[in-house]
Design an enzyme around this catalytic site. Sequence first.
Site, PDB file in Angstrom:
ATOM      1  N   HIS A 164     -45.002  -0.177 -11.634  1.00  0.00           N
ATOM      2  CA  HIS A 164     -45.162  -0.283 -13.090  1.00  0.00           C
ATOM      3  C   HIS A 164     -45.850   0.951 -13.703  1.00  0.00           C
ATOM      4  O   HIS A 164     -45.353   1.549 -14.659  1.00  0.00           O
ATOM      5  CB  HIS A 164     -46.002  -1.519 -13.459  1.00  0.00           C
ATOM      6  CG  HIS A 164     -45.503  -2.807 -12.863  1.00  0.00           C
ATOM      7  ND1 HIS A 164     -44.172  -3.077 -12.668  1.00  0.00           N
ATOM      8  CD2 HIS A 164     -46.173  -3.915 -12.438  1.00  0.00           C
ATOM      9  CE1 HIS A 164     -44.047  -4.291 -12.139  1.00  0.00           C
ATOM     10  NE2 HIS A 164     -45.243  -4.813 -11.988  1.00  0.00           N
ATOM     11  N   LYS A 194     -36.669 -20.149 -13.161  1.00  0.00           N
ATOM     12  CA  LYS A 194     -37.125 -21.232 -14.041  1.00  0.00           C
ATOM     13  C   LYS A 194     -37.929 -20.691 -15.212  1.00  0.00           C
ATOM     14  O   LYS A 194     -37.765 -21.104 -16.343  1.00  0.00           O
ATOM     15  CB  LYS A 194     -37.992 -22.224 -13.235  1.00  0.00           C
ATOM     16  CG  LYS A 194     -37.176 -23.252 -12.459  1.00  0.00           C
ATOM     17  CD  LYS A 194     -38.069 -24.320 -11.875  1.00  0.00           C
ATOM     18  CE  LYS A 194     -38.573 -23.889 -10.524  1.00  0.00           C
ATOM     19  NZ  LYS A 194     -39.431 -24.814  -9.819  1.00  0.00           N
ATOM     20  N   LYS A 250     -40.513  -3.859 -21.191  1.00  0.00           N
ATOM     21  CA  LYS A 250     -41.552  -4.180 -22.175  1.00  0.00           C
ATOM     22  C   LYS A 250     -41.431  -3.274 -23.387  1.00  0.00           C
ATOM     23  O   LYS A 250     -41.246  -2.063 -23.237  1.00  0.00           O
ATOM     24  CB  LYS A 250     -42.949  -3.994 -21.558  1.00  0.00           C
ATOM     25  CG  LYS A 250     -43.329  -5.118 -20.598  1.00  0.00           C
ATOM     26  CD  LYS A 250     -44.781  -5.010 -20.180  1.00  0.00           C
ATOM     27  CE  LYS A 250     -45.068  -6.005 -19.080  1.00  0.00           C
ATOM     28  NZ  LYS A 250     -45.736  -7.206 -19.540  1.00  0.00           N
TER      29      LYS A 250
END
Length: 594
Positions: free
Chosen positions: A298, A70, A239
């Site tokens: 990350h 979503k 990113k």
Amino acid sequence: MSGTMDWCGATRIVGARRTTALLPLLVLVLLLLGTTPTVTFSDAAAASKQQQDPGTVSFVLVGATGNLAKKYLFQSLFDVFLGQGRDDPQLRVYAGARHTKDKSWPTIQQALAAVKCRGRHGDTLLTTECDQLRHAFAEHVQYIQLKTEEHYAALHDAIAKHGETEAARVFYLSVPPSAYPTIAHWIDQSCRPGHATPLRVALEKPFGRDFHSARELQAALRTSLKPAETMLVDHYLGKRGVLQIAEFARANRRFVSTYLRRKHVERVEIVMKETEDCSGRTRFFDAYGIVRDVMQNHLTEVLLLLAMDPGVPVSFSSKMPILSAMLPAAPSRAVLGQYAGYRTHVAHDHGEEVDTKTPTFAGVTLFIDTPRWEGTPFVMVAGKRLSERVAFARVRFKQDTSMVCTTEGCGVHQIEYHIQGHNKPPCITFWGNFPELVVPDGWSVEHNTTAHIALCPGEDVGSLSPYTELMHALVVGDRTKFVELDTLLRSWQIWTPLANTPTTPRVYEREEDVLFALQPNGALAFGDGTTPLSMMTTTRRGHTLAGAGGAGGTGGEDADSKGKYGTANNDRQEQAERTQQQEQPERGRHADEL
Ligand SMILES: O=P(O)(O)OC[C@H]1O[C@@H](O)[C@H](O)[C@@H](O)[C@@H]1O
């Protein structure tokens, strides 16, 4: 077109023009050598046919009614859809969930109605044009119930029914990892594309919670999927601020391999600070903690991009040598903290008091045992409920290194790779007297004072959000933006000793309580809350690592100061605004928390 830039900022254009001038010569040499490939009529006809029909990518979103879908995935698929040219394969999306269509479809429709026209292909569209495109995109999305193996077989038939040339079949598993092996088995048994069509299965984190659990999950998947068919998602790899690290290194191979090494580098800092706490998601977080949640994945990926050989493309082969040479994360070289109030959040989410020692803050020193990096501390810092939301990597140079000292002396000399935060676009900022730097294609140079200069990547198609970048990479089959299972396992080997060692974290009320110092042997030690110690500060001058010398933490201050981006053109301003929108932290974005 590339340019080189000397320290005073004069840019000389080189590279691209030279390559163009050499092209005819190269062709002539190839002709003389007789190495030009012979193109037959049938090859040409086949090529032109292929050009006419780029085929269709079947994109199956498993978990299409979940949060991640979503919030990000439908929007990112729409971004990809907007950016498609006539020669790109068309996108056909199969939105799948466990329930029947009448239960799931309204949620999916809501998500489809909410997608925005943004980015280079969307920003300039009129509202009516955008509505039409949104509508066209929705036409490409069809619901499919995916709860049993029969459902996967039905999906296979539905794809075949379209009778299109399938350029690739992609599955994005936005479901709890415990479901991965069963779904992989069903895909393998009942929904494999034909031999000529590549299969790509994208898996969200967390992939295991230590080395052993990750290896078990890997073994369970290997019975159904080939390594080349699995693509592990780490949204940091999408990113802009992370992608720029390798792009810069590629254009500046000589600079990077000469100066970014132990001889010149005092330490490397990789910092990710968040202001958010963990309330509402401690059912996930408490089982993982900050080390597993962001450091093993990350921040390790950021470290690899900084430490890898700049001459080789980002891949398994460039990351693995660094990972293999990394020493395990040792509890003796770490400091761990837990924000005050965390226990209350856990008690609230779990409905009972829990004696939790899960860290929400960590500082860890890592070492890479290679001739290039041996003895150089890589200090990682990450924490929840800190003073600011920011992520960056910083290379601090030794003070006695002539290349970073000017005739005026040796001030703070560093390179900062800004990833996110402070509502600034990602750029690489240089403080010091650096020799020639190459400006990568499409990047711009931002001058502030003579002491600071920044190289800023231009805005790329698909660089709107990390998920757009990753969706695009999935559609075209670009593995460089995904994590390989073997490198992931090696990363778990490095982090498991720290993640699995029971500790008592220091409770912190404020960020000052967890400032720490780097000892000469690489160990870290907390301060007493009053002595300025840490390198995690970006906005205040004077906070420095004990024994490191020089004023620390000047990066953010100067970069934030008036005029740094004062000359920015409108594009950059817009980019900053978009960055600001993207920088709103999200909670519970991962599959485990759906
Ligand atoms: O920096 P970003 O893009 O908001 O991502 C940070 C998030 O990354 C997720 O992987 C973690 O589970 C979260 O705890 C963390 O907040």
